[in-house]
Design an enzyme around this catalytic site. Structure first.
Site, PDB file in Angstrom:
ATOM      1  N   ASN A 246       1.718 -16.361  -4.132  1.00 59.20           N
ATOM      2  CA  ASN A 246       2.104 -17.442  -3.163  1.00 59.20           C
ATOM      3  C   ASN A 246       1.134 -16.786  -2.152  1.00 59.20           C
ATOM      4  OD1 ASN A 246       3.985 -19.029  -4.300  1.00 59.20           O
ATOM      5  ND2 ASN A 246       5.471 -16.680  -3.548  1.00 59.20           N
TER       6      ASN A 246
ATOM      7  N   ASP B 148      10.058  -6.060  -9.163  1.00 64.40           N
ATOM      8  CA  ASP B 148      10.807  -7.208  -7.312  1.00 64.40           C
ATOM      9  C   ASP B 148      12.496  -6.767  -6.942  1.00 64.40           C
ATOM     10  OD1 ASP B 148       9.189  -9.858  -5.745  1.00 64.40           O
ATOM     11  OD2 ASP B 148      11.667  -9.013  -5.507  1.00 64.40           O
TER      12      ASP B 148
ATOM     13  N   HIS C 151       0.258  -8.712   0.893  1.00 64.11           N
ATOM     14  CA  HIS C 151      -0.929  -7.994   0.226  1.00 64.11           C
ATOM     15  C   HIS C 151      -1.142  -8.742  -1.361  1.00 64.11           C
ATOM     16  CE1 HIS C 151      -2.242  -3.793  -1.817  1.00 64.11           C
ATOM     17  NE2 HIS C 151      -1.840  -4.389  -3.034  1.00 64.11           N
TER      18      HIS C 151
ATOM     19  N   HIS D 128       3.590 -12.523  -8.916  1.00 62.91           N
ATOM     20  CA  HIS D 128       5.617 -12.073  -9.857  1.00 62.91           C
ATOM     21  C   HIS D 128       4.716 -12.684 -11.370  1.00 62.91           C
ATOM     22  CE1 HIS D 128       6.838 -12.881  -5.251  1.00 62.91           C
ATOM     23  NE2 HIS D 128       6.167 -13.174  -5.389  1.00 62.91           N
TER      24      HIS D 128
ATOM     25  N   CYS E 182       0.144  -0.997  -0.204  1.00 63.12           N
ATOM     26  CA  CYS E 182      -0.018  -0.562   0.294  1.00 63.12           C
ATOM     27  C   CYS E 182       0.577   0.923   0.102  1.00 63.12           C
ATOM     28  CB  CYS E 182      -0.498   0.411   1.027  1.00 63.12           C
ATOM     29  SG  CYS E 182      -2.673  -1.316   0.891  1.00 63.12           S
TER      30      CYS E 182
ATOM     31  N   HIS F  95      -0.622 -10.068  -4.543  1.00 61.23           N
ATOM     32  CA  HIS F  95       0.232  -9.859  -5.650  1.00 61.23           C
ATOM     33  C   HIS F  95       0.409 -10.908  -6.517  1.00 61.23           C
ATOM     34  CE1 HIS F  95       2.902 -10.658  -2.439  1.00 61.23           C
ATOM     35  NE2 HIS F  95       3.624 -11.538  -2.658  1.00 61.23           N
TER      36      HIS F  95
ATOM     37  N   HIS G 200      -6.137  -2.695  -0.828  1.00 61.65           N
ATOM     38  CA  HIS G 200      -5.656  -3.764  -0.106  1.00 61.65           C
ATOM     39  C   HIS G 200      -6.308  -4.652  -0.581  1.00 61.65           C
ATOM     40  CE1 HIS G 200      -2.422  -5.185   3.093  1.00 61.65           C
ATOM     41  NE2 HIS G 200      -4.157  -5.760   3.109  1.00 61.65           N
TER      42      HIS G 200
HETATM   43  P1  AMP Z   1       6.050 -13.214  -1.503  1.00 61.87           P
HETATM   44  O1  AMP Z   1       7.233 -13.692  -1.060  1.00 61.87           O
HETATM   45  O2  AMP Z   1       5.377 -14.011  -2.495  1.00 61.87           O
HETATM   46  O3  AMP Z   1       5.191 -12.435  -0.580  1.00 61.87           O
HETATM   47  O4  AMP Z   1       6.407 -12.121  -2.433  1.00 61.87           O
HETATM   48  C1  AMP Z   1       6.960 -10.547  -2.333  1.00 61.87           C
HETATM   49  C2  AMP Z   1       8.401 -10.706  -3.028  1.00 61.87           C
HETATM   50  O5  AMP Z   1       8.245  -8.937  -2.110  1.00 61.87           O
HETATM   51  C3  AMP Z   1       9.282 -10.711  -2.757  1.00 61.87           C
HETATM   52  O6  AMP Z   1       9.403 -12.030  -4.020  1.00 61.87           O
HETATM   53  C4  AMP Z   1      10.437  -9.601  -2.453  1.00 61.87           C
HETATM   54  O7  AMP Z   1      11.609  -9.771  -2.821  1.00 61.87           O
HETATM   55  C5  AMP Z   1       9.677  -8.385  -3.296  1.00 61.87           C
HETATM   56  N1  AMP Z   1       9.475  -7.444  -2.179  1.00 61.87           N
HETATM   57  C6  AMP Z   1       9.213  -6.589  -0.803  1.00 61.87           C
HETATM   58  N2  AMP Z   1       9.741  -5.063   0.062  1.00 61.87           N
HETATM   59  C7  AMP Z   1       9.591  -4.949  -1.579  1.00 61.87           C
HETATM   60  C8  AMP Z   1       9.889  -3.506  -2.267  1.00 61.87           C
HETATM   61  N3  AMP Z   1      10.073  -2.548  -0.993  1.00 61.87           N
HETATM   62  N4  AMP Z   1       9.873  -3.620  -3.461  1.00 61.87           N
HETATM   63  C9  AMP Z   1       9.883  -4.415  -4.558  1.00 61.87           C
HETATM   64  N5  AMP Z   1      10.186  -5.706  -4.340  1.00 61.87           N
HETATM   65  C10 AMP Z   1       9.890  -5.654  -3.056  1.00 61.87           C
END
Ligand code: AMP
Length: 121
Positions: free
Chosen positions: A94, A38, A105, A109, A15, A107, A54
């Protein structure tokens, strides 16, 4: 509304990325969707597509909010064309502890730029 692990929207890092409070490297934005690189990439191209609203995870998708999932997949197609991901890409979401969701939140990939293996670990 609270996300998983009791995290409130005001504490949610994604957010804060949407609001600009935390900087990000933007790939795509429209009214409902935001996408950014990422910061710990697992492939040569690793982009996260998120709803601006959210939603904690896929477990919280319902009749009221599910249209944003279609918006996200339309955005993925637009970005994949613009980034010439012609060799293919993988879309992953995930959900929960066992799947190692680390940010509560929703997402998706998008991973590209190398050969993938299946099944994922
Ligand atoms: P997950 O582990 O599936 O919840 O994915 C979360 C993803 O968010 C991970 O691949 C992290 O590398 C990425 N991540 C966390 N914080 C940031 C950020 N500030 N900017 C870019 N990616 C982020």
């Amino acid at each position: 509304m609270n996300g998983v692990r009791g995290e409130s929207m005001s504490e949610c890092i994604f957010c804060k990325i949407v609001s600009g409070e935390i900087p990000s490297n933007m790939v795509y934005e429209d009214e409902t969707v935001y996408a950014f690189y990422d910061n710990n990439p697992q492939a040569p191209v690793h982009i996260l597509f998120i709803p601006k609203q959210h939603i904690a995870s896929t477990s919280e998708i319902n009749k009221e909010n599910s249209s944003v999932v279609a918006d996200i997949f339309e955005a993925i197609a637009v970005a994949a064309n613009e980034l010439n991901l012609d060799e293919g890409y993988r879309v992953v979401s995930n959900c929960g502890r066992q799947a190692q969701q680390s940010v509560p939140h929703l997402h998706f990939h998008v991973l590209a730029g190398r050969d993938m293996t299946w099944p994922p670990g």
